[in-house]
Design a protein around this motif. Structure first.
Motif, PDB file in Angstrom:
ATOM      1  N   MET A 120      36.951  48.460  44.393  1.00 10.94           N
ATOM      2  CA  MET A 120      36.643  47.565  43.685  1.00 10.94           C
ATOM      3  C   MET A 120      35.942  47.840  42.499  1.00 10.94           C
ATOM      4  O   MET A 120      34.752  47.601  42.153  1.00 10.94           O
ATOM      5  CB  MET A 120      36.009  46.376  44.374  1.00 10.94           C
ATOM      6  CG  MET A 120      36.129  44.830  43.706  1.00 10.94           C
ATOM      7  SD  MET A 120      35.270  43.798  44.884  1.00 10.94           S
ATOM      8  CE  MET A 120      34.785  42.435  43.731  1.00 10.94           C
ATOM      9  N   ALA A 121      36.487  49.028  41.775  1.00  8.68           N
ATOM     10  CA  ALA A 121      35.866  49.724  41.111  1.00  8.68           C
ATOM     11  C   ALA A 121      35.098  48.917  39.743  1.00  8.68           C
ATOM     12  O   ALA A 121      34.206  49.312  39.207  1.00  8.68           O
ATOM     13  CB  ALA A 121      36.437  51.191  40.874  1.00  8.68           C
ATOM     14  N   TRP A 122      36.149  48.394  39.209  1.00 10.80           N
ATOM     15  CA  TRP A 122      35.844  47.497  38.236  1.00 10.80           C
ATOM     16  C   TRP A 122      34.750  46.400  38.369  1.00 10.80           C
ATOM     17  O   TRP A 122      34.255  45.942  37.209  1.00 10.80           O
ATOM     18  CB  TRP A 122      36.941  46.696  37.855  1.00 10.80           C
ATOM     19  CG  TRP A 122      37.806  45.934  38.891  1.00 10.80           C
ATOM     20  CD1 TRP A 122      38.780  46.615  39.934  1.00 10.80           C
ATOM     21  CD2 TRP A 122      37.802  44.641  39.511  1.00 10.80           C
ATOM     22  NE1 TRP A 122      39.275  45.916  40.686  1.00 10.80           N
ATOM     23  CE2 TRP A 122      38.526  44.717  40.615  1.00 10.80           C
ATOM     24  CE3 TRP A 122      36.712  43.801  39.250  1.00 10.80           C
ATOM     25  CZ2 TRP A 122      38.526  43.467  41.577  1.00 10.80           C
ATOM     26  CZ3 TRP A 122      36.893  42.591  40.283  1.00 10.80           C
ATOM     27  CH2 TRP A 122      37.738  42.661  41.234  1.00 10.80           C
ATOM     28  N   ALA A 123      33.969  46.268  39.775  1.00 17.56           N
ATOM     29  CA  ALA A 123      33.010  45.412  39.856  1.00 17.56           C
ATOM     30  C   ALA A 123      32.084  46.080  40.859  1.00 17.56           C
ATOM     31  O   ALA A 123      31.109  45.584  41.325  1.00 17.56           O
ATOM     32  CB  ALA A 123      33.382  44.134  40.531  1.00 17.56           C
ATOM     33  N   ALA A 124      32.008  47.510  40.914  1.00 19.90           N
ATOM     34  CA  ALA A 124      31.108  47.943  41.901  1.00 19.90           C
ATOM     35  C   ALA A 124      29.731  47.869  41.432  1.00 19.90           C
ATOM     36  O   ALA A 124      28.848  47.526  42.398  1.00 19.90           O
ATOM     37  CB  ALA A 124      31.404  49.545  41.965  1.00 19.90           C
TER      38      ALA A 124
END
Lengths: 668, 166
Positions: A120-124
């Motif tokens: 979930m790199a976009w919200a890490a």
């Protein structure tokens, strides 16, 4: 200096510091995208959960080593407790149960950050930041308000011992499961809040949240059932659910979680209900915090009031912050919450799932209202009204039947839309069988409308679900597999679907048990002298006098029991010994010993109200039909939940079939 | 035809399997045999079941074993013997301990608010549920029609000859 206490207290403080760093760092990463700060925050957060575990280990060590220089240990434990009871003393009072909460939650959130973060790199950043915030919020009272590591003011050689009600093996499983379940609502909450804060609430977070939601739902469900089992076998009033305010607060988060498991399927398939699903994870967590606050504050009196204290107001503030924060996030990101597609046929599984969500919501609102009502009545009307089981049974009973019917309907209907003909064809057989069954029960003498409606709707669920298994297995059998393999293969092929069906079956079985034991309980109250004989239901009971036992472990001074021999059709089926247990450290608080004979058909349940010097005893004996099926159903429910929790195989069925065909083709 | 026979057989079997153990339990008997409970005792129990323990939470008087409750039960029997009615006795205890002693939530006075809340919850949820469902019925037509390019792309996707196996 007490090393254990020092290590424990230092661990809590360090955990607080590192979690706080992760919170600030994570939220900063969310703005800047700084990758080095991200990995530092993730490390700080995992480290913090390690320190929380260290604190828990310190408290456990102190309990096992009878370290009464620590005030908490002196308050809840004593030398004569057996080791399992010393372990149970960990969460038997407030500071310890908070530490237990914090431990489960921070380990779970650390796992979430490590396992889900990369996917979930976009919200890490948001993920680790919000995790840090939540853990920090729970560590603050542990560090400053209710530390389990305070030292005793005087030197003690022995502690006060465990609260009599808690001296029971059930205490080893019920509270940890329940508190663990409440704590694990934090994972879906953090995931949802992170996705929303990052402004991406499409199917991605929904797919990621599922295992965490199933986990929390499963643990909390099992915790609730174990609570019922404990009440039934220990509290000694003949029931398993009394709509006690604290029971209600542990049931409440389960309702939005159950709703979520269904509504996420709709979002996954249709891109709808985005706002709704976020609302559900926020509500579940807020209700879990409310439950903790409710137990701690003594806001509503309850059998669980032994854990009360001063951290109540803190949790009230935390609850308010959770609510305000969630709502603010939702408003901030409202533009992203538009549905991708917004059409659903009324005659479809999608629509039934939504209606089921609404029914669960109604139950939650009513239970919440009833739980808080005594507080309002005192504040506003100066009359402390009790909202007893009569109210809940009357109001929630019909909604439970509605849920059963929706369960059957949802199983019958296909996704997207169904032609009227299909619905008719699918539902005809199950309806027919249900009608015959109800007719038969009526003819045999069952007249209670609630019992008839409850059993009929539960039977419908059983039939409709059995039909799904039958059809699935038959399709597999065409491939040549034997029946057993075909049925088991269903769980392998689609664990989520068939595990869910198993839970539905269990739900129906438990509903039948609840309705039957509620409507058809038989009860007598007798005053008997030794040698007297009395009847209850189909049973004849003889009273043989009182027995006194001494020399028991766990601080029990003595136990006085009435010897009852239970006969059915002239044959002795059991000897049961209901009585009272007296504790040397709690002279005014004897606890009940329940006399229980269980069979698949019905339980014979007895407790003692009192006795005099001539051994004349006042007893209550009841026959509770089908209660065993509640526990059997619960085991089935848990099994189904575990199956649904298992990950679905990565490959699609079609690919696998193609591979299988290719392999068998190569073999011939 | 075979299908019907199979269904009927299944129905009978399921009924027997389910009703067998149920019938054997007390489920199908309408209550305890009258001979077991003397009528005076039955009346006393009926009163007890409408009251709660004044000390425990949500525990009905007839299931509570603490001393006060035993006294209250004796009191109820004495009052019934003196000829007081069920309502008199309930009113007496409500007067002494307040309405909270009544097992059933009163349908008058302040508790009406909880009934109102309950009704409101069900109504609000039903109305918003129905509104949601209604919204679902309308809009298919409002969805923008597909452009030519999209149509071509869709038909390409649907065409099996274009499928590429990986």
């Amino acid at each position: 200096m007490n090393t254990t206490a020092t290590v424990g207290a230092a661990a809590v403080l360090t955990a607080l510091g590192t979690a706080g760093f992760a919170a600030v760092g994570g939220l900063f990463v969310a703005r800047t995208g700084n990758q080095r700060l991200l990995s530092a925050s993730v490390r700080a957060f995992t480290l913090s959960s390690g320190f929380v575990v260290l604190a828990a280990a310190s408290l456990l060590t102190a309990l096992l080593r009878d370290d009464f220089s620590i005030a908490y240990v002196a308050n809840v434990s004593s030398v004569d407790l057996e080791t399992p009871m010393k372990v149970a003393a960990f969460y038997s009072s407030q500071a310890g149960s908070l530490l237990y909460w914090a431990t489960v939650m921070s380990v779970l959130l650390a796992a979430l950050v490590v396992m889900v973060g990369p996917r979930m790199a976009w919200a890490a950043g948001q993920l680790v930041g919000i995790s840090g915030l939540v853990v920090t919020a729970f560590l603050v009272p542990l560090a400053f308000m209710a530390s389990p590591f305070r030292l005793s003011e005087t030197l003690l050689v022995d502690g006060q011992g465990l609260n009599p009600l808690l001296v029971d093996r059930g205490m080893l499983v019920h509270p940890p499961m329940l508190l663990g379940g409440l704590a694990s609502t934090a994972a879906p909450f953090v995931l949802g809040a992170a996705a929303l804060a990052a402004g991406r609430v499409d199917g991605a977070w929904i797919r990621l949240v599922r295992p965490w939601a199933v986990f929390g739902w499963l643990v909390l469900s099992v915790g609730n059932v174990l609570g019922g089992w404990w009440a039934y076998t220990v509290l000694g009033w003949g029931g398993y659910w009394g709509w006690d305010p604290v029971e209600n607060s542990s049931l409440l988060p389960l309702l939005p979680l159950t709703a979520l498991l269904h509504s996420t399927m709709v979002q996954e398939r249709r891109g709808m209900l985005k706002l709704w699903n976020l609302g559900l994870v926020f509500t579940a967590f807020a209700l879990a915090v409310f439950g903790t606050f409710n137990v701690r504050s003594g806001l509503v009196t309850s059998v669980h009031s032994f854990a009360q204290s001063s951290v109540g107001p803190y949790f009230l503030v935390l609850l308010a912050l959770t609510l305000v924060g969630s709502i603010a996030l939702l408003i901030w990101r409202a533009p992203q919450l538009r549905a991708d597609s917004d059409f659903v046929s009324l005659v479809s599984r999608d629509a039934v799932m939504v209606v089921n969500n609404y029914v669960l919501l109604a139950i939650a609102l009513i239970v919440l209202g009833g739980t808080l009502f005594p507080v309002f009545s005192e504040l506003i009307d100066d009359s402390r009204i009790t909202v007893g089981p009569a109210f809940y049974n009357r109001v929630v009973g019909p909604l439970l039947i509605a849920l059963l019917i929706l369960t059957a309907l949802g199983t019958l209907l296909p996704w997207r839309r169904a032609a009227g003909q299909t619905v008719l064809a699918r539902s005809r057989d199950p309806m027919l069988v249900t009608l015959v069954l109800v007719g038969a029960l009526f003819a045999l003498g069952m007249r209670d409308p609630f019992a008839l409606a409850g059993i009929a709707s539960a039977a419908l669920v059983l039939l409709v679900t059995a039909r799904e298994f039958f059809l699935g297995a038959r399709a597999a059998q065409r491939g040549g597999a034997p029946v057993a393999t075909a049925v088991l293969g269903l769980f392998d092929r689609d664990p989520r679907r068939y595990g869910g069906y198993m839970v539905h079956i269990a739900f129906a079985v438990m509903a039948i048990a609840v309705v039957s034991s509620h409507v058809y309980q038989q009860r007598v109250r007798v005053s008997v002298a030794p040698g007297d004989v009395f009847e209850v239901g189909a049973y004849t009971v003889t009273y043989g006098g009182l027995l006194e036992r001494r020399g028991l472990a766990n601080g029990i001074e003595s136990e006085v029991v009435a010897a009852l021999r239970v006969f059915r059709d002239g044959r002795e089926v059991a000897t049961i010994e209901p009585g009272r247990r007296f504790f040397s450290r709690y002279p005014g608080q004897p606890s009940a010993v329940v006399g229980l004979h269980t069979s698949l058909r019905e339980d014979v349940y007895a407790f003692v109200e009192g006795w005099d010097d001539t051994q004349r005893a006042q007893l209550q004996v009841m026959v509770n039909p089908l209660v065993a099926w509640l526990w059997i159903g619960a085991a089935f429910y848990a099994a189904g939940g575990v199956i649904a929790f298992l990950p679905t195989r990565a490959t699609s069925p079609r690919t696998r079939e193609a591979v299988a065909a290719a392999v068998s083709g190569a073999g011939t | 035809m075979m299908m019907r026979i199979a269904i009927a057989t299944a129905a009978v079997l399921v009924t027997l399997v389910l009703a067998g153990p149920l019938g054997a339990t007390s489920l199908l008997r309408p209550g305890q045999p009258a001979s077991q409970v003397p009528p005076a005792e039955a009346r006393a129990i009926a009163v007890e079941q409408q009251l709660l323990c004044p000390q425990c939470t949500n525990k009905r008087l007839d299931t509570c074993e603490i001393e006060i409750c035993q006294d209250m039960r004796r009191d109820i029997r004495a009052r019934l013997d003196r000829g007081e009615s069920e309502q008199d006795i309930l009113r007496f205890f409500a007067g002494r301990y307040g309405d909270r002693i009544l097992a059933a939530l009163p349908t008058s006075g302040f508790p009406l608010w909880l009934w109102g809340w309950t009704l409101l919850s069900v109504l609000a949820v039903s109305i918003s549920g129905l509104a949601w469902l209604r919204r679902q019925r309308r809009p298919a037509a409002e969805a923008p029609a597909l452009g030519d390019a999209e149509e071509r792309w869709l038909s390409q996707l649907a065409d099996p000859s274009n499928a590429r196996e990986g």
